[in-house]
Design an enzyme around this catalytic site. Structure first.
Site: not given
Ligand code: NDP
Ligand code: 2IT
Length: 449
Positions: A169, A129
């Site tokens: 992420d 990561k």
């Molecule tokens: P994005 O940046 O697309 O969206 C994040 C969302 O969460 C936004 O709505 C954001 O609000 C909110 N957010 C972020 N930080 C905070 C915080 N500290 N407190 C409250 N709300 C918060 O990220 P993703 O959707 O990609 O990721 C969301 C979660 O999913 C994370 O935990 C990530 O690690 C996990 N994840 C992501 C994957 C991926 O493929 N993208 C895969 C697996 C897991 P705002 O818009 O106000 O910032």
């Molecule tokens: O937390 C996760 O699994 C991710 N943000 C996606 C990682 C990836 O390599 O697609």
């Protein structure tokens, strides 16, 4: 939960001592080691060959300065990280997070989780990561581009399609991946699958955008099926409104549910008529605005400042899809009191250990992130395969592979949980099933004398 054995208790103390002031990393390690006590008893060869001591220590952690020039001509300095945690079963693989809260401990927690998650997918990917404390919010496209280029100028020295393959992420989506890919190509003069989550015109995979959210719902549907239930007719609360949250909501609707609340880092919206997802997509994906703007064009909906109270909204299915430790023990009690049936972590470690205990004690179906959000990285693995073949699968082909992978993760986690005496405990099952493959590979590859 506390340790039963001196061996794991000692190991945990050493992790806390050797990695001071990194509470998220300690939390992630503790959850896994608690589940490992029966494994250590069953497989003494893992103890004698130091597998547990080795697996909690990153193979390599890289920290670097990222300097860039903002639109006013001022020099800005951020910190960059890449933790290459474990390469026993494949090249390091895992996302990059750009958020002001990023530090080494947060990246280590995420890299550690990624080892087991990637193993669960059944694809050959190690765990890693990275990220930066850079905040993309409020920056112009030009500033984001210059930051990404500077970040990649250093990162490029450490990654490669057979070495380490980053992705998105929090704060890293298609725009950032594009800028970083362009810079990698300029530096290395190579068109390879060194990043995933790429645009469809330059090597990206169909379904990668939707994969984490869709996968989370496929996993939840599998859990519900064990109790002859499904998404159909249920009210769903989803925190966040980013990549994971939006596509979890899309699939929840497709499976016949109604999404009644979503949030961003400022607050949450509640719409008893069902959230208009096209409006949320327009606000968050296109205009990059705040979710509170939703209520102006949706009579009957309400907005409340602060994200925490979203868990007071009554629902049968809750999908925390924002960030770590966003759902605590008290929130879990309210969800249970309101009749929640299933909770699945779209985000990484969004539920505190106290919340997880509440769900398990109350027999709520609980899908831990390692299993429930593995669809994103699984589809990244499918993107890597397509890049290697120089070929693209159709949307339907990738989606059907994703569905199969989520089904297998559910089956394998449940089988491991059953073997270790607690069939409905997907935390135990996912940790053990993910661990065993990696441990076996480490064992067979020996120690460097
Ligand atoms: P994005 O940046 O697309 O969206 C994040 C969302 O969460 C936004 O709505 C954001 O609000 C909110 N957010 C972020 N930080 C905070 C915080 N500290 N407190 C409250 N709300 C918060 O990220 P993703 O959707 O990609 O990721 C969301 C979660 O999913 C994370 O935990 C990530 O690690 C996990 N994840 C992501 C994957 C991926 O493929 N993208 C895969 C697996 C897991 P705002 O818009 O106000 O910032
Ligand atoms: O937390 C996760 O699994 C991710 N943000 C996606 C990682 C990836 O390599 O697609």
């Amino acid at each position: 939960m506390s340790f039963r054995t001196e061996y794991m208790k000692d190991l945990m103390s050493r992790v806390e001592k050797n990695h001071p002031a990194q509470p998220e990393f300690h939390q992630a390690v503790k959850e896994v080691l608690l589940c490992m006590e029966p494994v250590a008893e069953k497989k003494p060869e893992y103890v004698s060959s130091g597998i547990f001591e080795r697996i909690v220590e990153p193979e390599r952690a890289i920290m670097f300065r990222v300097s860039w020039v903002d639109d006013n001509g001022n020099v800005q300095v951020n910190r960059g990280f890449r933790v290459q945690f474990n390469s026993a079963i494949g090249p390091y693989k895992g996302g990059l997070r750009f958020h002001p809260s990023v530090n080494l401990g947060v990246i280590k927690f995420l890299g550690f989780e990624q080892i087991f998650k990637n193993s669960l997918t059944g694809l050959p990917m190690g765990g890693g990561k990275g990220g930066s404390d850079f905040d993309p919010k409020g920056k112009s496209d030009g500033e984001v581009m210059r930051f990404c280029q500077s970040f990649m100028t250093e990162l490029a020295k450490h990654i490669g399609q057979n070495t380490d393959v980053p992705a998105g992420d929090i704060g890293v989506g298609a725009r950032e991946i594009g800028f970083m890919y362009g810079q990698y190509k300029r530096l290395q003069n190579e068109f390879t699958g060194v990043l995933t989550g790429k645009g469809l015109t330059y090597g990206g995979s169909l379904v990668r955008t939707q994969a984490t959210g869709y996968g989370c719902c496929y996993f939840t549907e599998e859990m519900l099926a064990t109790r002859s239930d499904s998404f159909a007719g249920k009210d769903v609360v989803i925190s966040g409104s980013g990549n994971v949250a939006i596509y979890a909501a899309e699939k929840a609707y497709e499976l016949g549910a109604k999404v009644v609340a979503m949030s961003d880092s400022n607050g949450y919206i509640y719409d008893p008529n069902g959230i208009d997802l096209d409006a949320v997509k327009q606000l968050k994906e296109v205009e990059r605005k705040r979710i509170k703007e939703y209520v102006a064009s949706h009579p009957g909906s309400t907005y409340e400042d602060g994200c925490h109270n979203i868990w007071n909204v009554k629902c049968e299915i809750a999908l925390p899809c924002a960030t770590q430790n966003e759902l605590n023990g008290a929130a879990a009690e309210v969800l249970v009191k309101n009749g929640v049936l299933a909770v699945a972590e779209g985000a990484n470690m969004p539920c505190t250990p106290e919340a997880v205990d509440v769900f398990l004690e109350n027999k709520v179906l609980f899908g831990p992130g390692k299993a429930a959000n593995a669809g994103g990285v699984a589809t990244s693995g499918l993107e890597m395969s397509q890049n290697s073949m120089r070929y693209n699968w159709s949307f339907e082909e990738v989606d059907s592979k994703l569905k199969d992978i989520m089904k297998n993760i559910h089956t394998n986690a449940r089988a491991a949980a059953t073997e270790y005496g607690d069939a409905d405990n997907y935390v135990l099952g996912a940790n053990i099933a993910g661990f065993l493959k990696v441990a076996d590979a480490m064992y067979m590859q020996g120690v460097a004398y």
